[in-house]
Write an enzyme that holds these catalytic residues in place. Structure first.
Site, PDB file in Angstrom:
ATOM      1  N   CYS A 189       6.373   4.397   9.350  1.00  0.00           N
ATOM      2  CA  CYS A 189       6.968   3.547   8.312  1.00  0.00           C
ATOM      3  C   CYS A 189       8.347   3.936   7.794  1.00  0.00           C
ATOM      4  O   CYS A 189       9.173   3.054   7.556  1.00  0.00           O
ATOM      5  CB  CYS A 189       5.998   3.416   7.158  1.00  0.00           C
ATOM      6  SG  CYS A 189       4.522   2.523   7.657  1.00  0.00           S
ATOM      7  N   GLU A 219       0.843  -1.198   0.000  1.00  0.00           N
ATOM      8  CA  GLU A 219       0.000   0.000   0.000  1.00  0.00           C
ATOM      9  C   GLU A 219       0.878   1.248   0.000  1.00  0.00           C
ATOM     10  O   GLU A 219       1.830   1.334   0.764  1.00  0.00           O
ATOM     11  CB  GLU A 219      -0.904  -0.024   1.238  1.00  0.00           C
ATOM     12  CG  GLU A 219      -1.889   1.127   1.282  1.00  0.00           C
ATOM     13  CD  GLU A 219      -2.610   1.292  -0.052  1.00  0.00           C
ATOM     14  OE1 GLU A 219      -3.288   0.361  -0.494  1.00  0.00           O
ATOM     15  OE2 GLU A 219      -2.461   2.373  -0.680  1.00  0.00           O
ATOM     16  N   LYS A 266       8.192  -1.617  -2.468  1.00  0.00           N
ATOM     17  CA  LYS A 266       7.582  -0.853  -1.368  1.00  0.00           C
ATOM     18  C   LYS A 266       8.665  -0.275  -0.450  1.00  0.00           C
ATOM     19  O   LYS A 266       8.646   0.916  -0.118  1.00  0.00           O
ATOM     20  CB  LYS A 266       6.633  -1.764  -0.583  1.00  0.00           C
ATOM     21  CG  LYS A 266       6.058  -1.154   0.666  1.00  0.00           C
ATOM     22  CD  LYS A 266       5.192   0.063   0.390  1.00  0.00           C
ATOM     23  CE  LYS A 266       4.972   0.891   1.635  1.00  0.00           C
ATOM     24  NZ  LYS A 266       4.223   2.108   1.413  1.00  0.00           N
TER      25      LYS A 266
HETATM   26  P1  NAD Z   1      -1.748  -0.645  12.692  1.00  0.00           P
HETATM   27  O1  NAD Z   1      -0.930  -1.008  13.861  1.00  0.00           O
HETATM   28  O2  NAD Z   1      -2.532   0.631  12.695  1.00  0.00           O
HETATM   29  O3  NAD Z   1      -2.824  -1.820  12.443  1.00  0.00           O
HETATM   30  C1  NAD Z   1      -2.514  -3.179  12.467  1.00  0.00           C
HETATM   31  C2  NAD Z   1      -3.677  -3.919  13.146  1.00  0.00           C
HETATM   32  O4  NAD Z   1      -3.473  -5.332  12.998  1.00  0.00           O
HETATM   33  C3  NAD Z   1      -3.783  -3.668  14.654  1.00  0.00           C
HETATM   34  O5  NAD Z   1      -5.052  -3.097  14.952  1.00  0.00           O
HETATM   35  C4  NAD Z   1      -3.619  -5.061  15.279  1.00  0.00           C
HETATM   36  O6  NAD Z   1      -4.437  -5.283  16.416  1.00  0.00           O
HETATM   37  C5  NAD Z   1      -4.043  -5.963  14.128  1.00  0.00           C
HETATM   38  N1  NAD Z   1      -3.534  -7.339  14.228  1.00  0.00           N
HETATM   39  C6  NAD Z   1      -2.270  -7.757  14.410  1.00  0.00           C
HETATM   40  N2  NAD Z   1      -2.200  -9.102  14.397  1.00  0.00           N
HETATM   41  C7  NAD Z   1      -3.470  -9.560  14.193  1.00  0.00           C
HETATM   42  C8  NAD Z   1      -4.058 -10.853  14.062  1.00  0.00           C
HETATM   43  N3  NAD Z   1      -3.323 -11.975  14.113  1.00  0.00           N
HETATM   44  N4  NAD Z   1      -5.391 -10.940  13.874  1.00  0.00           N
HETATM   45  C9  NAD Z   1      -6.163  -9.825  13.810  1.00  0.00           C
HETATM   46  N5  NAD Z   1      -5.667  -8.582  13.916  1.00  0.00           N
HETATM   47  C10 NAD Z   1      -4.331  -8.432  14.093  1.00  0.00           C
HETATM   48  O7  NAD Z   1      -0.811  -0.700  11.424  1.00  0.00           O
HETATM   49  P2  NAD Z   1      -0.965   0.099  10.030  1.00  0.00           P
HETATM   50  O8  NAD Z   1      -0.454   1.481  10.156  1.00  0.00           O
HETATM   51  O9  NAD Z   1      -2.340  -0.127   9.489  1.00  0.00           O
HETATM   52  O10 NAD Z   1       0.103  -0.689   9.137  1.00  0.00           O
HETATM   53  C11 NAD Z   1      -0.129  -2.011   8.718  1.00  0.00           C
HETATM   54  C12 NAD Z   1       0.910  -2.374   7.683  1.00  0.00           C
HETATM   55  O11 NAD Z   1       0.784  -1.517   6.549  1.00  0.00           O
HETATM   56  C13 NAD Z   1       2.359  -2.223   8.158  1.00  0.00           C
HETATM   57  O12 NAD Z   1       3.134  -3.248   7.586  1.00  0.00           O
HETATM   58  C14 NAD Z   1       2.768  -0.889   7.587  1.00  0.00           C
HETATM   59  O13 NAD Z   1       4.154  -0.841   7.343  1.00  0.00           O
HETATM   60  C15 NAD Z   1       2.023  -0.861   6.276  1.00  0.00           C
HETATM   61  N6  NAD Z   1       1.711   0.491   5.768  1.00  0.00           N
HETATM   62  C16 NAD Z   1       1.270   1.462   6.608  1.00  0.00           C
HETATM   63  C17 NAD Z   1       0.927   2.709   6.095  1.00  0.00           C
HETATM   64  C18 NAD Z   1       0.418   3.815   6.977  1.00  0.00           C
HETATM   65  O14 NAD Z   1       0.200   4.905   6.474  1.00  0.00           O
HETATM   66  N7  NAD Z   1       0.201   3.606   8.261  1.00  0.00           N
HETATM   67  C19 NAD Z   1       0.998   2.939   4.714  1.00  0.00           C
HETATM   68  C20 NAD Z   1       1.446   1.911   3.889  1.00  0.00           C
HETATM   69  C21 NAD Z   1       1.785   0.683   4.428  1.00  0.00           C
HETATM   70  C1  UGA Z   2       4.583   7.589   3.714  1.00  0.00           C
HETATM   71  C2  UGA Z   2       4.598   7.543   2.186  1.00  0.00           C
HETATM   72  O1  UGA Z   2       4.414   8.857   1.673  1.00  0.00           O
HETATM   73  C3  UGA Z   2       3.494   6.624   1.670  1.00  0.00           C
HETATM   74  O2  UGA Z   2       3.595   6.513   0.255  1.00  0.00           O
HETATM   75  C4  UGA Z   2       3.658   5.256   2.302  1.00  0.00           C
HETATM   76  O3  UGA Z   2       2.603   4.399   1.893  1.00  0.00           O
HETATM   77  C5  UGA Z   2       3.626   5.383   3.810  1.00  0.00           C
HETATM   78  O4  UGA Z   2       4.699   6.277   4.227  1.00  0.00           O
HETATM   79  C6  UGA Z   2       3.871   4.096   4.532  1.00  0.00           C
HETATM   80  O5  UGA Z   2       4.421   3.168   3.980  1.00  0.00           O
HETATM   81  O6  UGA Z   2       3.502   4.114   5.704  1.00  0.00           O
HETATM   82  P1  UGA Z   2       3.173   8.862   5.561  1.00  0.00           P
HETATM   83  O7  UGA Z   2       4.279   8.444   6.460  1.00  0.00           O
HETATM   84  O8  UGA Z   2       1.782   8.596   5.962  1.00  0.00           O
HETATM   85  O9  UGA Z   2       3.364   8.181   4.115  1.00  0.00           O
HETATM   86  O10 UGA Z   2       3.263  10.428   5.283  1.00  0.00           O
HETATM   87  P2  UGA Z   2       4.246  11.348   4.399  1.00  0.00           P
HETATM   88  O11 UGA Z   2       3.428  12.379   3.757  1.00  0.00           O
HETATM   89  O12 UGA Z   2       5.117  10.558   3.525  1.00  0.00           O
HETATM   90  O13 UGA Z   2       5.123  12.056   5.512  1.00  0.00           O
HETATM   91  C7  UGA Z   2       6.085  11.344   6.272  1.00  0.00           C
HETATM   92  C8  UGA Z   2       6.885  12.323   7.105  1.00  0.00           C
HETATM   93  O14 UGA Z   2       7.739  13.106   6.278  1.00  0.00           O
HETATM   94  C9  UGA Z   2       6.030  13.321   7.891  1.00  0.00           C
HETATM   95  O15 UGA Z   2       6.585  13.509   9.169  1.00  0.00           O
HETATM   96  C10 UGA Z   2       6.117  14.580   7.053  1.00  0.00           C
HETATM   97  O16 UGA Z   2       5.900  15.750   7.796  1.00  0.00           O
HETATM   98  C11 UGA Z   2       7.537  14.478   6.543  1.00  0.00           C
HETATM   99  N1  UGA Z   2       7.780  15.231   5.291  1.00  0.00           N
HETATM  100  C12 UGA Z   2       7.124  14.899   4.149  1.00  0.00           C
HETATM  101  C13 UGA Z   2       8.704  16.276   5.288  1.00  0.00           C
HETATM  102  O17 UGA Z   2       9.324  16.591   6.331  1.00  0.00           O
HETATM  103  N2  UGA Z   2       8.946  16.943   4.121  1.00  0.00           N
HETATM  104  C14 UGA Z   2       8.314  16.635   2.965  1.00  0.00           C
HETATM  105  O18 UGA Z   2       8.584  17.284   1.923  1.00  0.00           O
HETATM  106  C15 UGA Z   2       7.380  15.575   2.981  1.00  0.00           C
END
Ligand code: NAD
Ligand code: UGA
Length: 461
Positions: free
Chosen positions: A280, A169, A224
């Site tokens: 992340c 994602e 990713k």
């Molecule tokens: P999160 O911690 O918000 O959510 C994960 C959820 O999974 C938790 O609520 C937890 O209770 C649940 N969980 C864990 N083990 C489980 C199980 N066995 N059965 C049922 N539920 C279970 O995490 P997130 O931010 O949603 O991130 C999830 C993944 O996506 C990570 O690998 C992260 O790197 C990736 N990711 C996150 C973002 C972001 O913006 N947060 C963006 C892209 C990718």
């Molecule tokens: C980031 C990536 O942008 C997503 O594509 C990815 O899916 C995600 O991580 C993930 O894998 O979790 P996110 O962390 O939600 O998304 O937010 P960003 O907008 O990327 O910002 C990350 C951090 O960088 C923030 O603290 C933001 O303030 C900072 N940032 C961003 C800067 O300091 N300068 C910039 O120009 C951009």
């Protein structure tokens, strides 16, 4: 194969919004998001849409349209897996804190546990989709767990079979809904053409086909990590130049504009600030560093490690310069902190720059008054712990309450409301000489200067 039922394991920042948009755009698919965390599921089911556990602009409307129709949130993991044609694994993959690879490698215990649950509960043919961000070749582990259960399920029903796909994602928090509704691309990695086309068929209901990229499993998993590493690297690069701007009289905003005008570089992700936060970037780069070390690529590991190190340095640098400008001591001084989330438009504080900067200032003996429009005091408490003592910080309800008697105000998140603060009103409440430290380049500096404040802005020489 056309998909009729989806189960997503993990109702977090990714699972919740991603599945809400799939349900919204695919009314013919029943989507159930499951989680072990009862409180989180209850919040997703709260009739009051302002109480969803994830704050994302536009998410409430999407959930409001689909919930109860073809979008369901539940803690009943097993029946949801059993009913699903396709299961997304969207569980957390944080950095390991102990054991082999501690501090670098991803902790895969939740991905393994959820794969085992799918192996145990799935019925018939199930496509398992890695949505979590994972080290390259994790699909091999998932496949091994599922293969061990293959064929031994359904008594009298069709035999249990699996296909594994990688579908990372790319949404960013704060813009999750537009990112999901109009993605730059959707990436699907796999070696089973029928499974790939089944998932492409889900996204194809709203994403143009030329934006759905198909690769092998390992390219998808690695893309990713690489995307996040490149994005984070740009931030460390511009922050390194910001420090040089401050030393030389150049202005980082002008430099960023000048280099960003080169179409080979592009203008995005060149905002200097208090360093990157979020759950992340750091975790994924450390994961990349660990992988490189594992494969003996030590120079490559060191290259990416430096991106994380520069980020930590920038955060400590900002705390240090606040102390320096306040005559070398902040002990007993009240400092107003505006913004605690890691970026605007989210309530997420994971790895927020504000945490490290506030902790440094608390260790120096400062008294902090913190205001964030979306982060509750309880979350700030979890993040700050007892550094400086229990009474060393307080959460307040407005910028005006934060600045009462303060020697300085720090802007640590770029909430839009901070762009239009009334500096003559705020400055009047502060002890003089008073400082404004704008780590996000968002405030009206002229207005702050006219109100008698000394100002520092990141990267302003
Ligand atoms: P999160 O911690 O918000 O959510 C994960 C959820 O999974 C938790 O609520 C937890 O209770 C649940 N969980 C864990 N083990 C489980 C199980 N066995 N059965 C049922 N539920 C279970 O995490 P997130 O931010 O949603 O991130 C999830 C993944 O996506 C990570 O690998 C992260 O790197 C990736 N990711 C996150 C973002 C972001 O913006 N947060 C963006 C892209 C990718
Ligand atoms: C980031 C990536 O942008 C997503 O594509 C990815 O899916 C995600 O991580 C993930 O894998 O979790 P996110 O962390 O939600 O998304 O937010 P960003 O907008 O990327 O910002 C990350 C951090 O960088 C923030 O603290 C933001 O303030 C900072 N940032 C961003 C800067 O300091 N300068 C910039 O120009 C951009």
């Amino acid at each position: 194969m056309s998909i009729r039922t989806i189960c997503c394991i993990g109702a977090g920042y990714v699972g919740g919004p991603t599945m809400a948009v799939i349900a919204d755009r695919c009314p013919g698919i029943q989507v159930t998001v499951v989680d072990l965390n009862q409180a989180r599921i209850d919040a997703w089911n709260d009739p009051d849409l302002s109480k969803l556990p994830v704050y994302e602009p536009g998410l409430d409307a999407v959930v409001g349209r689909c919930r109860g129709r073809n979008l369901h949130f539940s803690t009943a993991v097993e029946p949801a897996i059993a009913a699903a044609d396709m299961v997304f694994l969207s569980v957390n993959t944080p950095t390991k804190t102990k054991g082999v690879g501690a501090g670098q490698a991803s902790d895969l215990r939740w991905i393994e546990a959820s794969a085992r649950q799918v192996a145990a509960c799935a019925q018939g043919h199930t496509i398992v989709v890695e949505k979590s961000t994972l080290p390259v070749r994790t699909a091999e582990t998932v496949q091994a767990i599922l293969s061990a259960a293959q064929g031994d399920g359904a008594s009298g029903g069709s035999p249990k079979t699996f296909a594994v796909l990688s579908n990372p994602e790319f949404l960013a928090e704060g813009t999750a809904i537009p990112d999901l509704e109009q993605p730059d691309r959707v990436l699907i990695g796999g070696d089973d053409p029928a499974a790939i086309e089944a998932l492409a068929g889900v996204y194809g209901q709203w994403v143009p086909n030329d934006r759905i990229l198909r690769t092998n499993l390992w390219s998808s998993e690695l893309s990713k990590l690489t995307a996040n590493a490149f994005l984070a690297q740009r931030i460390s690069s511009i922050n390194s130049i910001a420090a040089l701007c401050e030393a030389t009289g150049a202005d980082v905003q002008e430099v960023a504009h000048a280099i960003g005008a080169d179409s080979r570089l592009g203008s995005k992700f060149l905002k200097a600030g208090p360093g990157f936060g979020g759950s992340c970037f750091q975790k994924d780069i450390l994961n990349l560093v660990y992988l490189c070390g594992h494969y003996g690529l030590h120079e490559v590991a060191a290259y990416w490690q430096s991106v994380v190190e520069l980020n930590g340095w920038q955060q400590h640098r900002i705390a240090r310069l606040v102390v320096q400008r306040l005559f070398g001591t902040v002990t007993g001084k009240r400092l107003a902190v505006l913004g605690f989330a890691f970026k605007a438009d989210t309530n997420d504080t994971r790895e927020a720059p504000a945490i490290r900067i506030c902790r440094d200032l608390l260790e120096e003996g400062a008294q902090l008054a913190i205001y964030d429009p979306k982060v509750p005091a309880s979350q700030m408490g979890n993040d700050l712990g007892h550094v400086g003592g229990v009474d060393a910080w307080q959460a307040v309800g407005s910028p005006l309450a934060a600045v009462q008697g303060a020697d300085a105000v720090l802007i640590l998140t770029e909430w839009l409301c901070f762009a239009s603060l009334d500096w003559s009103q705020l400055a009047a409440q502060m002890r003089k000489p008073a400082w404004l430290f704008d780590a996000r380049s968002i405030v009206d500096l002229q207005a702050a200067k006219s109100a008698g404040l000394n100002v520092w802005r990141v990267g302003m020489g």
